[in-house]
Scaffold this motif. Structure first.
Motif, PDB file in Angstrom:
ATOM      1  N   PRO A  43       0.824  -1.212   0.000  1.00 23.40           N
ATOM      2  CA  PRO A  43       0.000   0.000   0.000  1.00 23.40           C
ATOM      3  C   PRO A  43       0.857   1.261   0.000  1.00 23.40           C
ATOM      4  CG  PRO A  43      -0.157  -1.144   2.104  1.00 23.40           C
ATOM      5  CD  PRO A  43       0.644  -2.000   1.208  1.00 23.40           C
ATOM      6  N   ARG A  44       0.451   2.225  -0.796  1.00 26.04           N
ATOM      7  CA  ARG A  44       1.123   3.517  -0.826  1.00 26.04           C
ATOM      8  C   ARG A  44       0.428   4.452   0.159  1.00 26.04           C
ATOM      9  NH1 ARG A  44       1.106   1.707  -6.151  1.00 26.04           N
ATOM     10  NH2 ARG A  44      -0.917   2.650  -6.578  1.00 26.04           N
ATOM     11  N   PHE A  45       1.151   5.426   0.639  1.00 21.21           N
ATOM     12  CA  PHE A  45       0.608   6.358   1.621  1.00 21.21           C
ATOM     13  C   PHE A  45      -0.719   6.952   1.164  1.00 21.21           C
ATOM     14  CE2 PHE A  45       0.156  10.727   3.194  1.00 21.21           C
ATOM     15  CZ  PHE A  45       0.014  10.453   4.549  1.00 21.21           C
ATOM     16  N   GLU A  46      -0.775   7.349  -0.092  1.00 20.36           N
ATOM     17  CA  GLU A  46      -1.981   7.975  -0.612  1.00 20.36           C
ATOM     18  C   GLU A  46      -3.186   7.043  -0.508  1.00 20.36           C
ATOM     19  OE1 GLU A  46       0.783   7.443  -2.914  1.00 20.36           O
ATOM     20  OE2 GLU A  46       1.686   9.173  -1.948  1.00 20.36           O
ATOM     21  N   GLU A  47      -2.953   5.747  -0.532  1.00 21.47           N
ATOM     22  CA  GLU A  47      -4.044   4.772  -0.509  1.00 21.47           C
ATOM     23  C   GLU A  47      -4.543   4.467   0.906  1.00 21.47           C
ATOM     24  OE1 GLU A  47      -3.034   1.972  -4.273  1.00 21.47           O
ATOM     25  OE2 GLU A  47      -1.507   2.068  -2.705  1.00 21.47           O
ATOM     26  N   VAL A  48      -3.741   4.779   1.914  1.00 17.29           N
ATOM     27  CA  VAL A  48      -4.109   4.385   3.281  1.00 17.29           C
ATOM     28  C   VAL A  48      -4.117   5.536   4.276  1.00 17.29           C
ATOM     29  CG1 VAL A  48      -3.312   2.023   2.936  1.00 17.29           C
ATOM     30  CG2 VAL A  48      -1.740   3.716   3.876  1.00 17.29           C
ATOM     31  N   ARG A  49      -3.852   6.738   3.834  1.00 19.07           N
ATOM     32  CA  ARG A  49      -3.689   7.852   4.764  1.00 19.07           C
ATOM     33  C   ARG A  49      -4.943   8.207   5.557  1.00 19.07           C
ATOM     34  NH1 ARG A  49      -2.155  12.293   0.690  1.00 19.07           N
ATOM     35  NH2 ARG A  49      -3.699  11.831  -0.876  1.00 19.07           N
ATOM     36  N   ASP A  50      -6.116   7.871   5.071  1.00 23.57           N
ATOM     37  CA  ASP A  50      -7.348   8.294   5.734  1.00 23.57           C
ATOM     38  C   ASP A  50      -7.891   7.293   6.750  1.00 23.57           C
ATOM     39  OD1 ASP A  50      -7.380  10.718   4.385  1.00 23.57           O
ATOM     40  OD2 ASP A  50      -8.438   9.857   2.666  1.00 23.57           O
ATOM     41  N   PHE A  51      -7.159   6.242   7.032  1.00 23.82           N
ATOM     42  CA  PHE A  51      -7.618   5.260   8.009  1.00 23.82           C
ATOM     43  C   PHE A  51      -7.270   5.714   9.427  1.00 23.82           C
ATOM     44  CE2 PHE A  51      -7.562   2.814   4.148  1.00 23.82           C
ATOM     45  CZ  PHE A  51      -8.645   1.962   4.285  1.00 23.82           C
ATOM     46  N   ASP A  52      -8.055   5.251  10.383  1.00 21.77           N
ATOM     47  CA  ASP A  52      -7.810   5.548  11.800  1.00 21.77           C
ATOM     48  C   ASP A  52      -6.959   4.469  12.458  1.00 21.77           C
ATOM     49  OD1 ASP A  52      -9.597   7.859  11.895  1.00 21.77           O
ATOM     50  OD2 ASP A  52     -11.200   6.383  11.659  1.00 21.77           O
ATOM     51  N   VAL A  53      -7.093   3.249  11.974  1.00 25.53           N
ATOM     52  CA  VAL A  53      -6.431   2.090  12.584  1.00 25.53           C
ATOM     53  C   VAL A  53      -5.768   1.279  11.475  1.00 25.53           C
ATOM     54  CG1 VAL A  53      -6.807  -0.028  13.903  1.00 25.53           C
ATOM     55  CG2 VAL A  53      -8.187   2.001  14.392  1.00 25.53           C
ATOM     56  N   TYR A  54      -4.553   0.798  11.732  1.00 36.00           N
ATOM     57  CA  TYR A  54      -3.816  -0.011  10.773  1.00 36.00           C
ATOM     58  C   TYR A  54      -3.478  -1.347  11.419  1.00 36.00           C
ATOM     59  CZ  TYR A  54      -3.366   4.477   8.515  1.00 36.00           C
ATOM     60  OH  TYR A  54      -3.650   5.683   7.944  1.00 36.00           O
ATOM     61  N   VAL A  55      -3.905  -2.422  10.777  1.00 35.45           N
ATOM     62  CA  VAL A  55      -3.625  -3.762  11.276  1.00 35.45           C
ATOM     63  C   VAL A  55      -2.661  -4.415  10.294  1.00 35.45           C
ATOM     64  CG1 VAL A  55      -4.589  -6.010  11.877  1.00 35.45           C
ATOM     65  CG2 VAL A  55      -5.908  -3.926  12.342  1.00 35.45           C
ATOM     66  N   THR A  56      -1.500  -4.776  10.776  1.00 34.96           N
ATOM     67  CA  THR A  56      -0.481  -5.391   9.938  1.00 34.96           C
ATOM     68  C   THR A  56       0.163  -6.537  10.703  1.00 34.96           C
ATOM     69  OG1 THR A  56       1.472  -4.960   8.578  1.00 34.96           O
ATOM     70  CG2 THR A  56       1.291  -3.741  10.656  1.00 34.96           C
ATOM     71  N   TYR A  57       1.172  -7.143  10.143  1.00 36.40           N
ATOM     72  CA  TYR A  57       1.837  -8.274  10.784  1.00 36.40           C
ATOM     73  C   TYR A  57       3.263  -8.388  10.268  1.00 36.40           C
ATOM     74  CZ  TYR A  57       0.232 -10.130   6.358  1.00 36.40           C
ATOM     75  OH  TYR A  57      -0.027 -10.283   5.026  1.00 36.40           O
ATOM     76  N   GLU A  58       4.073  -9.073  11.033  1.00 37.31           N
ATOM     77  CA  GLU A  58       5.459  -9.329  10.640  1.00 37.31           C
ATOM     78  C   GLU A  58       5.829 -10.742  11.024  1.00 37.31           C
ATOM     79  OE1 GLU A  58       7.485  -7.588   8.849  1.00 37.31           O
ATOM     80  OE2 GLU A  58       6.171  -5.868   8.761  1.00 37.31           O
ATOM     81  N   PRO A  59       6.700 -11.428  10.356  1.00 34.44           N
ATOM     82  CA  PRO A  59       7.215 -10.980   9.056  1.00 34.44           C
ATOM     83  C   PRO A  59       6.120 -11.063   8.008  1.00 34.44           C
ATOM     84  CG  PRO A  59       8.102 -13.140   9.573  1.00 34.44           C
ATOM     85  CD  PRO A  59       7.282 -12.705  10.752  1.00 34.44           C
ATOM     86  N   THR A  60       6.262 -10.249   7.009  1.00 30.21           N
ATOM     87  CA  THR A  60       5.249 -10.197   5.973  1.00 30.21           C
ATOM     88  C   THR A  60       5.143 -11.537   5.258  1.00 30.21           C
ATOM     89  OG1 THR A  60       6.803  -9.477   4.296  1.00 30.21           O
ATOM     90  CG2 THR A  60       5.718  -7.750   5.575  1.00 30.21           C
ATOM     91  N   ARG A  61       4.046 -11.726   4.578  1.00 31.68           N
ATOM     92  CA  ARG A  61       3.855 -12.964   3.818  1.00 31.68           C
ATOM     93  C   ARG A  61       4.424 -12.842   2.404  1.00 31.68           C
ATOM     94  NH1 ARG A  61      -2.174 -14.289   6.048  1.00 31.68           N
ATOM     95  NH2 ARG A  61      -1.473 -14.674   8.149  1.00 31.68           N
ATOM     96  N   ARG A  62       4.986 -11.727   2.106  1.00 35.60           N
ATOM     97  CA  ARG A  62       5.621 -11.545   0.803  1.00 35.60           C
ATOM     98  C   ARG A  62       6.990 -12.220   0.806  1.00 35.60           C
ATOM     99  NH1 ARG A  62       2.182  -9.057  -2.765  1.00 35.60           N
ATOM    100  NH2 ARG A  62       0.803  -7.670  -1.659  1.00 35.60           N
ATOM    101  N   TRP A  63       7.765 -12.053  -0.243  1.00 31.33           N
ATOM    102  CA  TRP A  63       9.028 -12.768  -0.387  1.00 31.33           C
ATOM    103  C   TRP A  63       9.987 -12.504   0.762  1.00 31.33           C
ATOM    104  CZ3 TRP A  63      13.663 -10.353  -0.520  1.00 31.33           C
ATOM    105  CH2 TRP A  63      13.658  -8.984  -0.765  1.00 31.33           C
ATOM    106  N   GLY A 118       9.321 -11.851   3.925  1.00 32.77           N
ATOM    107  CA  GLY A 118       8.889 -12.627   5.080  1.00 32.77           C
ATOM    108  C   GLY A 118       9.232 -14.098   4.920  1.00 32.77           C
ATOM    109  N   ALA A 119       9.027 -14.616   3.726  1.00 31.41           N
ATOM    110  CA  ALA A 119       9.361 -16.015   3.457  1.00 31.41           C
ATOM    111  C   ALA A 119      10.863 -16.245   3.613  1.00 31.41           C
ATOM    112  CB  ALA A 119       8.905 -16.408   2.052  1.00 31.41           C
ATOM    113  N   ALA A 120      11.665 -15.294   3.150  1.00 34.27           N
ATOM    114  CA  ALA A 120      13.122 -15.424   3.288  1.00 34.27           C
ATOM    115  C   ALA A 120      13.542 -15.416   4.754  1.00 34.27           C
ATOM    116  CB  ALA A 120      13.825 -14.298   2.525  1.00 34.27           C
ATOM    117  N   ILE A 121      12.928 -14.550   5.556  1.00 31.67           N
ATOM    118  CA  ILE A 121      13.248 -14.487   6.984  1.00 31.67           C
ATOM    119  C   ILE A 121      12.854 -15.793   7.674  1.00 31.67           C
ATOM    120  CG2 ILE A 121      12.647 -13.368   9.175  1.00 31.67           C
ATOM    121  CD1 ILE A 121      12.354 -10.744   7.490  1.00 31.67           C
TER     122      ILE A 121
END
Length: 88
Positions: A48-68, A70-73
């Protein structure tokens, strides 16, 4: 800017995702705009780019990411063929 960072940590299967989903839903009920990275990744192929998420009040994320990265880690940390991570 005022805000809070809330971190849920625990072993696999301890209920982190269940608690996070319940809290996100409670915040939606309170009228908060909640961004969930796991939902984003179901339909999008880019981070997500800042412009796409800037108007949210709460951000739910996780680590390590499920992208490449995170898989490498996860792959590196689960190796048993190296003494590099041996604390003895």
């Amino acid at each position: 800017m005022n805000g809070k960072l809330i971190v849920f940590d625990g072993i696999a299967g301890s209920g982190k995702s269940t608690i996070i989903r319940a809290k996100a839903e409670a915040m939606r009920t309170e009228g908060k705009r909640v961004f969930e990275l796991s939902r984003w990744e179901l339909t999008e192929t880019h981070p997500p780019r800042f412009e796409e998420v800037r108007d949210f009040d709460v951000y739910v994320t996780y680590e390590p990411t499920r992208r490449w990265i995170g898989a490498a880690i996860r792959n590196e940390l689960s190796r048993d063929d190296s003494k590099a991570y041996d604390s003895s």
